[in-house]
Design a protein around this motif. Structure first.
Motif: not given
Lengths: 290, 290
Positions: B130, B167, B176, B180-183, B185-186, B189, B191
């Motif tokens: 994360t 992100n 980061e 990172s994982g959320p980056a 995902e962003k 679009n 997971n």
């Protein structure tokens, strides 16, 4: 009495002095072949006996006290010195305790113990000259890592306008390749000293130095950052570097030293003596260890 | 008996065990308000008495044992925790030695003492999940720096095709913010887990992770590099990261661990337990110190 050796790419320095970094006598020789330079050091310390010697040398060099190769120069472009047993040769000829570290780690110790970091705990020292390197000292002790850092080879983002090839034989876009003195010279076809203070070269240089320093700040968490070396003799650089680092942090001042960069980042105080002074402080620590 | 606390952004873990990192009993609570979580820790250790506790917490946190603010959370975006005296609160309620470090430094100690770095001297541990963070441990001892590193915020060079905004709330192009994982995902679009192993997203991710790890290798001189975190569960990543770092070094293998990256860089061995195990090892050191 304590001894100090600073082995550089063009000059060899040695000195005797005390554990507070006071130099009583010193000598300098041109860097030639390892056997000749070792003989010069040995004769100096035979004529000026000391209880211990702290050595700082150009690298890469093995600084792991537990390794069989401790004190051996590693894969350097200076062919005559490649894999030369620097520490072993001194020890075989001088029957006293001697320890060895990278030149910039020893200079960092000098500035941390006796110079601009005297009142600080974790000191990051970066030198911008013919090459670029950095060292870290906490509570007057070297980093524990098995290898010394090589801060000169971290990545820098070029500005789109900068198309001059890197001066590093390995990396197209590293700190040393883009921001060392010879890199400035390559970009502008003149010695950096000839560029006036308002030349745009210095804006670019401040940007590049700030990128390198920023990364090492985040890697090491220092409360004092000292930026030295010949290139830093340009007085317009330091304020510009601070401004650039603030822009890069962009509010990410996760601990007080970063929130207070104006005071945290300073020039060295020992000038060309940082290495020899650091070697004497190191020698004082070596004497106590034994 | 020894105690361990691992304070994360979503979960709080605590355990009792021994100095070899063996966990005998553990508990988990959701991260809520500091007062509530502290009460849960205190009740756990009142019911399960120990001789010392090692704490690893999310940061930024003051880790300087000589500071008045040692153990206080610093300027975190988690507002309820900002400037919360984490260590002080525990100490006021549990009359035993307790010390505190950053979560990634403690996880690095776990892996260095009991996991993938068990036989190594300087261990660089980087976690890609994360968030992105890293720690360094030499001879089972933390870095001496007054502040813990923040490796997640070093610069990454974007590929020209990558136009997704970072992100990170502070930095347009940091490790980061881009890796990172959320980056991930962003950027896609979805997971990261839903992206197939041959999706070009993983080539980009390996490139970005390699850039961050490369910089920290040069900053710290490790002989073991462990890359963990949820994102590293993709088995295609590790070989790609190694290939990218080799390309970046481009022959600049100044000490043996870099010349031998295939063996030097590994996955963690302790999985989700690295933090709790590290806390127990830390507690063992604290008990001996007193």
């Amino acid at each position: 009495m304590l001894g100090s050796i600073e082995a550089g790419g063009t000059k060899m320095n040695c000195a005797i002095g005390d554990e507070h970094g006071n130099i009583f006598k010193q000598a300098q020789f041109p860097t030639t072949m390892p056997e000749q330079n070792m003989q010069q050091f040995i004769e100096f310390f035979q004529a000026n006996p000391v209880d211990a010697i702290g050595v700082g040398t150009f690298g890469p060099v093995n600084v792991d006290r537990q390794s069989e190769l401790y004190g051996t120069i590693l894969d350097t472009p200076k062919l005559a010195w490649r894999f030369f047993p620097f520490l072993q040769t001194l020890k075989a000829n001088l029957n006293i305790p001697i320890e060895l570290q990278s030149d910039v780690n020893v200079a960092a110790l000098g500035e941390a113990a006796c110079g601009a970091g005297k009142h600080d705990r974790t000191v990051l020292y970066i030198t911008i000259g013919t090459g670029i390197g950095g060292g870290v000292v906490t509570d007057k002790q070297f980093l524990r890592s098995v290898q010394h850092p090589e801060m000169g080879h971290v990545w820098i983002k070029r500005t789109p306008e900068d198309t001059t090839p890197s001066n590093c034989p390995f990396h197209t876009d590293c700190f040393e390749g883009l921001a060392s003195g010879p890199a400035i010279e390559k970009r502008h076809n003149t010695n950096a000293k000839n560029l006036p203070a308002d030349h745009p070269a210095w804006e670019l240089e401040a940007n590049y130095i700030a990128q390198g320093v920023y990364q090492m700040m985040l890697a090491h968490g220092p409360d004092r950052i000292i930026i030295g070396g010949g290139v830093m003799n340009q007085p317009q650089l330091l304020p510009n570097i601070k401004r650039n680092i603030k822009t890069q942090l962009n509010g990410y001042t996760y601990y007080p030293a970063l929130a207070n960069l104006e005071d945290t980042i300073v020039l060295p105080k020992l000038g060309d003596n940082a290495g020899l002074v650091g070697g004497l402080v190191f020698a004082g620590q070596i004497k106590k260890m034994k």
